[in-house]
Design an enzyme around this catalytic site. Structure first.
Site, mmCIF file in Angstrom:
data_model
loop_
_atom_site.group_PDB
_atom_site.id
_atom_site.type_symbol
_atom_site.label_atom_id
_atom_site.label_comp_id
_atom_site.label_asym_id
_atom_site.label_seq_id
_atom_site.Cartn_x
_atom_site.Cartn_y
_atom_site.Cartn_z
ATOM 1 N N LYS A 1 0.097 4.303 -0.435
ATOM 2 C CA LYS A 1 -0.553 5.530 0.065
ATOM 3 C C LYS A 1 -0.225 6.694 -0.884
ATOM 4 O O LYS A 1 -0.098 6.470 -2.087
ATOM 5 C CB LYS A 1 -0.135 5.802 1.506
ATOM 6 N N HIS B 1 -9.488 1.474 4.728
ATOM 7 C CA HIS B 1 -8.213 1.677 5.427
ATOM 8 C C HIS B 1 -8.429 2.650 6.578
ATOM 9 O O HIS B 1 -9.223 3.586 6.474
ATOM 10 C CB HIS B 1 -7.160 2.215 4.452
ATOM 11 N N GLU C 1 -6.797 5.080 7.589
ATOM 12 C CA GLU C 1 -6.564 6.500 7.271
ATOM 13 C C GLU C 1 -7.803 7.105 6.601
ATOM 14 O O GLU C 1 -8.118 8.268 6.794
ATOM 15 C CB GLU C 1 -5.321 6.635 6.383
ATOM 16 N N ASN D 1 0.867 -1.180 0.000
ATOM 17 C CA ASN D 1 0.000 0.000 0.000
ATOM 18 C C ASN D 1 0.907 1.234 0.000
ATOM 19 O O ASN D 1 1.463 1.593 1.026
ATOM 20 C CB ASN D 1 -0.886 -0.028 1.262
ATOM 21 N N GLY E 1 2.305 2.450 10.770
ATOM 22 C CA GLY E 1 3.277 3.528 10.620
ATOM 23 C C GLY E 1 3.952 3.938 11.919
ATOM 24 O O GLY E 1 4.612 4.965 11.990
ATOM 25 N N GLU F 1 -5.673 -4.692 10.555
ATOM 26 C CA GLU F 1 -4.643 -3.678 10.766
ATOM 27 C C GLU F 1 -4.932 -2.916 12.057
ATOM 28 O O GLU F 1 -5.727 -1.958 12.061
ATOM 29 C CB GLU F 1 -4.639 -2.677 9.604
ATOM 30 N N SER G 1 3.129 -1.977 10.489
ATOM 31 C CA SER G 1 4.571 -2.081 10.743
ATOM 32 C C SER G 1 5.141 -3.464 10.420
ATOM 33 O O SER G 1 5.991 -3.986 11.153
ATOM 34 C CB SER G 1 4.914 -1.666 12.176
HETATM 35 P P1 PGA Z 1 2.756 0.411 7.606
HETATM 36 O O1 PGA Z 1 1.310 0.641 6.944
HETATM 37 O O2 PGA Z 1 3.290 -0.875 7.070
HETATM 38 O O3 PGA Z 1 3.560 1.603 7.183
HETATM 39 O O4 PGA Z 1 2.545 0.359 9.089
HETATM 40 C C1 PGA Z 1 0.410 -0.423 6.761
HETATM 41 C C2 PGA Z 1 -0.871 0.091 6.173
HETATM 42 O O5 PGA Z 1 -1.271 1.215 6.490
HETATM 43 O O6 PGA Z 1 -1.510 -0.597 5.353
#
Ligand code: PGA
Length: 260
Positions: free
Chosen positions: A11, A98, A100, A9, A176, A170, A216
């Site tokens: 983003k 997601h 976000e 992903n 992140g 998630e 992560s």
């Molecule tokens: P990350 O993001 O691996 O940077 O923690 C995962 C995601 O948001 O799908």
């Protein structure tokens, strides 16, 4: 043998030149030539680069996915992209829900369900994200939150005969932040989701549900997550931006899968 899903992903990252470089890097590695029966790599670039990415990866076993889709089917919705548009350029996978999007765009489980239905109607496999926030985990509400998300999205979800949505667990506190859920923590939630799905979708063989972990994921913790029984792959943000790291994740998945 079920393929291990390694979904990237991106983003809102990369210019078009960086996107092209990334794809060329993957293609140069040769591991995507011919049949790939152990790993399912899905790269989700920003929508602006979807068509270009599809063109670059024709004839190899990398799939391109979108990061979001509209709840609407067509019409006066400035800036939106519909499921039919994604299908028209050959998209086979799309992330929805997601955290976000839930946080910055106030997306609800009801809207995520509508997005999933729109995708399924266009023969696109949704990658449906669920996850609890830190305050939920700390107040022992993880199970309640996850089940409420799953129930709203999946109850009586009309599924075409040949598509089963992918679920991405998630935990929001792990995205992140560098804090990964332990394999045991993730496994506990994956198994909870799987048993709930078996009840909500009784006509689907539960062995076909694929629940992937995100938050992560790194090159050095991926293997320990993948050996858990109900973890079928990863949804990877930050680490997936670097082609070498992404290839390492694919390699880890391949080695583990070949051993099973
Ligand atoms: P990350 O993001 O691996 O940077 O923690 C995962 C995601 O948001 O799908």
């Amino acid at each position: 043998m079920k393929k291990v899903i390694v979904a990237a992903n991106w983003k809102m990252n990369k210019t078009v030149d960086e996107c092209v470089d990334f794809m060329k890097n993957l293609l140069g590695s040769n591991i995507f030539c011919g049949d790939n029966d152990t790993v399912l790599p899905i790269v989700c670039p920003p929508s602006l680069y979807l068509q270009k990415s599809i063109e670059l990866t024709t004839n190899c076993s990398i799939f391109i996915g979108a990061q979001d889709v509209s709840t609407e089917l067509s019409g006066a919705y400035t800036g939106e992209i519909s499921a039919a548009m994604l299908r028209s350029i050959g998209i086979k996978y799309c992330i929805v829900g997601h955290s976000e999007r839930r946080e910055y765009h106030q997306e609800t489980d009801e809207e995520i369900r509508v997005k999933a239905i729109n995708l399924l109607n266009e023969n696109i496999t949704p990658i449906i994200c669920v996850g609890e926030k830190l305050e939920h985990r700390e107040s022992d509400r993880t199970k309640e939150i996850i089940l409420s998300q799953i129930d709203t999205i999946f109850t009586n979800l009309p599924l075409p005969a040949d598509i089963i949505p992918i679920i991405a667990y998630e935990p929001v506190w792990a995205i992140g932040t560098g804090k990964t859920a332990t394999p045991e923590m993730a496994q506990e939630v994956h198994s909870l989701i799987k048993s709930r799905l078996s009840k909500l979708l009784p006509n689907t063989n539960p062995d076909l549900f694929q629940i992937i972990y995100g938050g992560s994921v790194k090159t050095d913790n991926f293997a320990s997550l993948l050996i858990e029984q109900d973890i079928s792959g990863g949804l990877v943000g930050g680490v997936s931006l670097d082609p070498e790291s992404y290839l390492k994740l694919i390699d880890t998945a391949k080695k583990l899968q070949t051993r099973i």
